[in-house]
Scaffold this motif. Structure first.
Motif, PDB file in Angstrom:
ATOM      1  N   GLU A  82       0.724  -1.268  -0.226  1.00 28.20           N
ATOM      2  CA  GLU A  82      -0.013   0.112  -0.070  1.00 28.20           C
ATOM      3  C   GLU A  82       0.796   1.320   0.000  1.00 28.20           C
ATOM      4  OE1 GLU A  82      -3.679   0.388   2.153  1.00 28.20           O
ATOM      5  OE2 GLU A  82      -3.609  -1.522   2.870  1.00 28.20           O
ATOM      6  N   GLU A  83       1.950   1.302   0.784  1.00 30.75           N
ATOM      7  CA  GLU A  83       2.800   2.365   0.881  1.00 30.75           C
ATOM      8  C   GLU A  83       3.275   2.547  -0.371  1.00 30.75           C
ATOM      9  OE1 GLU A  83       7.015   3.888   3.274  1.00 30.75           O
ATOM     10  OE2 GLU A  83       5.975   2.051   3.746  1.00 30.75           O
ATOM     11  N   SER A  84       3.983   1.714  -1.285  1.00 32.22           N
ATOM     12  CA  SER A  84       4.618   1.903  -2.456  1.00 32.22           C
ATOM     13  C   SER A  84       3.612   2.112  -3.551  1.00 32.22           C
ATOM     14  CB  SER A  84       5.297   0.631  -2.784  1.00 32.22           C
ATOM     15  OG  SER A  84       4.500  -0.421  -3.101  1.00 32.22           O
ATOM     16  N   PHE A  85       2.442   1.796  -3.439  1.00 30.61           N
ATOM     17  CA  PHE A  85       1.421   2.107  -4.356  1.00 30.61           C
ATOM     18  C   PHE A  85       0.994   3.722  -4.397  1.00 30.61           C
ATOM     19  CE2 PHE A  85      -3.172   2.907  -5.347  1.00 30.61           C
ATOM     20  CZ  PHE A  85      -3.126   2.760  -6.506  1.00 30.61           C
ATOM     21  N   TRP A  86       0.924   4.049  -2.826  1.00 28.69           N
ATOM     22  CA  TRP A  86       0.245   5.663  -2.892  1.00 28.69           C
ATOM     23  C   TRP A  86       1.560   6.371  -3.142  1.00 28.69           C
ATOM     24  CZ3 TRP A  86      -4.155   7.671  -1.524  1.00 28.69           C
ATOM     25  CH2 TRP A  86      -5.060   7.115  -0.953  1.00 28.69           C
ATOM     26  N   ARG A  87       2.789   5.933  -2.829  1.00 30.33           N
ATOM     27  CA  ARG A  87       3.970   6.913  -3.302  1.00 30.33           C
ATOM     28  C   ARG A  87       3.935   7.056  -4.784  1.00 30.33           C
ATOM     29  NH1 ARG A  87       7.401   4.343  -0.312  1.00 30.33           N
ATOM     30  NH2 ARG A  87       8.196   2.988  -2.068  1.00 30.33           N
ATOM     31  N   SER A  88       3.636   5.607  -5.502  1.00 29.97           N
ATOM     32  CA  SER A  88       3.609   5.855  -6.947  1.00 29.97           C
ATOM     33  C   SER A  88       2.432   6.561  -7.402  1.00 29.97           C
ATOM     34  CB  SER A  88       3.445   4.103  -7.412  1.00 29.97           C
ATOM     35  OG  SER A  88       3.458   4.267  -8.722  1.00 29.97           O
ATOM     36  N   GLU A  89       1.340   6.547  -6.828  1.00 27.67           N
ATOM     37  CA  GLU A  89       0.395   7.383  -7.397  1.00 27.67           C
ATOM     38  C   GLU A  89       0.508   8.833  -7.332  1.00 27.67           C
ATOM     39  OE1 GLU A  89      -2.624   6.284  -9.082  1.00 27.67           O
ATOM     40  OE2 GLU A  89      -1.032   4.886  -9.705  1.00 27.67           O
ATOM     41  N   ARG A  90       1.102   9.299  -6.129  1.00 23.71           N
ATOM     42  CA  ARG A  90       1.405  10.652  -5.875  1.00 23.71           C
ATOM     43  C   ARG A  90       2.273  11.152  -6.934  1.00 23.71           C
ATOM     44  NH1 ARG A  90       2.065   8.758  -0.429  1.00 23.71           N
ATOM     45  NH2 ARG A  90       0.070   9.303   0.833  1.00 23.71           N
ATOM     46  N   ALA A  91       3.346  10.453  -7.322  1.00 23.89           N
ATOM     47  CA  ALA A  91       4.365  10.755  -8.064  1.00 23.89           C
ATOM     48  C   ALA A  91       3.578  10.887  -9.717  1.00 23.89           C
ATOM     49  CB  ALA A  91       5.570   9.732  -8.228  1.00 23.89           C
ATOM     50  N   ASN A  92       2.856   9.932  -9.949  1.00 19.97           N
ATOM     51  CA  ASN A  92       2.245   9.734 -11.455  1.00 19.97           C
ATOM     52  C   ASN A  92       1.306  10.982 -11.767  1.00 19.97           C
ATOM     53  OD1 ASN A  92       3.229   7.541 -12.110  1.00 19.97           O
ATOM     54  ND2 ASN A  92       1.726   6.184 -11.303  1.00 19.97           N
TER      55      ASN A  92
END
Length: 623
Positions: A148-158
């Motif tokens: 979940e943490e890596s997904f949120w980080r990825s989505e914010r960056a995207n």
């Protein structure tokens, strides 16, 4: 020998050497020795952003897994490297990192509410009730290799990257000097006169002597081969294999019914027509006429406007305010004017379809079936993991089938088209687009990866043996070889006939005259472009040739059943004023290409500004 070493170790020379060796360990770092290698820095450095080798390889692995189905589950990491997939992964990470660095410099940011809205709108994260389901969300993230943490980080960056991309491309319009010539070239259409010399319009040649037929058979041996056959053992995991363990009680069904209320509710719908007028004076006049009982048609005639039929609509289809007024009217009623941002609305309701709630008794069977299917798929996933663990522990397919009470199917002869030795399709093969691809990309005496069959479980197969393609015997297929030889000779004769007719056209004879003399039907094609001959019989090479000649030019080409002769009849130039929709679409496409080029230049400039370092030797050592 050991005594010699013990004595030597007491001398001052050896003691000095040991001291130097100790100092070297301190200088190099004991940690590196313990880890078994030289210390590793970042694999990729972009400005202040550092990306480790494990992070690069994790993304590379996800890309390999994403493409596995295209390669029948047999794409290895080494194969992917050879295809340049690791290099593309590195390039992708560098591009993202450059944009992230630029975004930080500009102070761009996003908020989690926007990401939550995107998650809620994504059907992949919804449960049976059609709403966002956290467990489904976590399960899909896990399959994709995200926390979940890596997904949120990825989505914010995207989201920030999307802001950057939209800013770069915003308002980008290609100049007319670039667009207009491209439009004229691409959108030009041509029309051809065509006639076909069919193969069956010439006599079938007599059978050749045995020597000629044997020579033809040898020269075309590859066309007369028995296909490769494989013997397969197939382990099937189906929802029925776990259906007996699924327990659904009435409480679960009632809870699902409550969660899916929107699905079982049919909203009230009304047949509505309206007129819309501007100004207080027109609205007041309409008010008086409604009060007098005038029909909407009469009101429209007096106010010199048209009645608009809105059709059958639901309450949410109308603006707030107007919706409440419309859904209070009786059948046949005409309402007083209601003001919205569009003007004053006078509406009439001519039909009402009442809303309906499907009762529990009507839908409980459907809900129970849905719940059983969902639970069965969950149980099937768990079973698949157990089977994979058993096989990974050394069990054979036969042992796994016996342990988990699964069906093991045997197919002694299967070709790449799913046919058996008789040439007829095998009916019992798993109904999956990937099955034959997996079967013919799996090495002999090895097992394939576990592969999902859409909505129907999984399969896993073993290739028990391979029968390579073998030449057929001429005596067994003499009739087939003779028919092939005669068809080729007949096609050549038809082609020669067509070429002679084409020469007459090139010499200036009218198409109608040539067609009539040969007993052929003359047709005029639909307009075709450089890129599409849809709706015509023109093969692509013939169409391409007709775009290289002037009106009157001739081209010929082979069809499956004959030879086509085409003469260019006319050229239809593209007029942007007469085709505004096409012109606008073409302009947008060119503008998008220009925007993409500018984005590439921007990325190149960021590369120079921030600097990029890639430790390729470190990545190449990583297994």
């Amino acid at each position: 020998m050991l005594d010699v070493f013990r004595k030597a170790s007491k001398t001052w020379v050896v003691k000095l050497l040991f001291a130097l060796l100790t100092l070297s360990f301190v200088a190099w770092g004991v940690g590196d020795v313990v880890r078994g290698g030289v210390s590793r820095g970042p694999a990729i450095e972009v400005g202040k952003t550092s990306v480790t080798t494990p992070e690069v390889m994790a993304e590379f692995k996800r890309e390999v897994e994403r493409l596995q189905p295209l390669f029948g589950g047999k794409l290895t990491a080494e194969d992917a490297r050879k295809m340049g997939m690791l290099d593309r992964t590195i390039d992708s990470i560098i591009t993202r990192s450059l944009i992230d660095e630029a975004a930080r410099g500009l102070g761009l940011a996003t908020n989690d509410e926007a990401i939550l809205r995107r998650l809620a709108a994504n059907p992949a994260f919804r449960g049976l009730n059609g709403q966002f389901d956290r467990e489904t969300f976590r399960s899909r993230l896990s399959r994709a290799g995200f926390t979940e943490e890596s997904f949120w980080r990825s989505e914010r960056a995207n989201m920030i990257r999307n802001q950057m991309a939209e800013t770069l491309a915003a308002g980008m319009t290609a100049p007319a000097a670039l667009v207009d010539p491209l439009q004229r070239w691409r959108e030009e259409r041509r029309v051809a006169e065509t006639m076909v010399v069919r193969d069956d319009s010439v006599p079938l040649p007599a059978a050749p002597d045995a020597a000629v037929l044997e020579s033809y058979f040898k020269d075309n041996a590859n066309r007369f081969m028995a296909p490769e056959f494989r013997a397969l053992s197939v382990l099937l995991l189906r929802p029925s294999d776990v259906a007996g363990a699924v327990d659904i009680d009435e409480t679960m069904v009632r809870e699902a019914y409550q969660q899916r209320q929107d699905e079982f509710n049919t909203a009230e719908r009304r047949q509505v027509s309206q007129i819309v007028v501007d100004g207080q004076a027109a609205a007041a006049k309409a008010t008086d006429m409604v009060a007098q009982g005038k029909d909407i048609d009469a009101i429209a005639k007096v106010l010199d406007t048209q009645v608009i039929d809105l059709g059958l609509i639901e309450k949410h289809d109308l603006p707030e305010g107007l919706a409440e007024a419309v859904f209070k009217l009786p059948v046949g009623g005409t309402g007083q004017p209601v003001k919205t941002a569009l003007g004053w609305h006078v509406v009439k309701v001519s039909q009402i379809q009442p809303g309906r709630v499907r009762p529990w008794t009507e839908v409980k069977g459907q809900i129970e079936q849905d719940l059983r299917r969902e639970k069965a798929l969950d149980g099937l996933s768990e079973l698949a993991n157990k089977v994979e663990d058993a096989l990974g522990g050394g069990a054979t397919l036969e042992e796994a089938a016996k342990t988990f009470n699964l069906k093991l199917a045997k197919f002694p002869t299967v070709d790449a088209q799913g046919r058996g030795a008789t040439g007829k399709p095998i009916a019992d093969l798993p109904k999956s687009d990937q099955f034959l691809d997996v079967a013919f990309h799996t090495e002999p005496n090895t097992e394939s990866p576990l592969t999902e069959v859409q909505n129907n479980g999984y399969f896993l197969l073993r290739v028990d043996s391979v029968t390579p393609p073998t030449p057929k015997v001429l005596a067994d297929i003499k009739a087939e070889v003779l028919a092939s030889w005669q068809a080729e000779r007949r096609h050549e004769a038809a082609r020669d006939k067509a070429e002679k007719l084409a020469e007459r056209l090139k010499a200036g004879e009218a198409s109608a005259t040539v067609a009539q003399s040969a007993g052929l039907k003359l047709e005029v094609s639909k307009p075709f472009s450089r890129e599409s001959t849809e709706g015509t019989v023109l093969p692509a090479p013939v169409a391409a040739e007709l775009f290289r000649v002037q009106p009157g030019g001739v081209a010929t080409g082979s069809l499956q059943t004959g030879t086509l002769i085409a003469r260019l009849n006319k050229v239809i130039a593209f007029e942007s004023n007469a085709n505004p929709a096409i012109a606008d679409a073409s302009r947008r496409k060119v503008s998008q290409t220009v925007a993409s080029d500018i984005t590439d230049q921007y990325i190149a400039a960021l590369n120079v500004s921030f600097g990029v370092k890639v430790d390729r030797p470190q990545l190449s050592r990583e297994e």
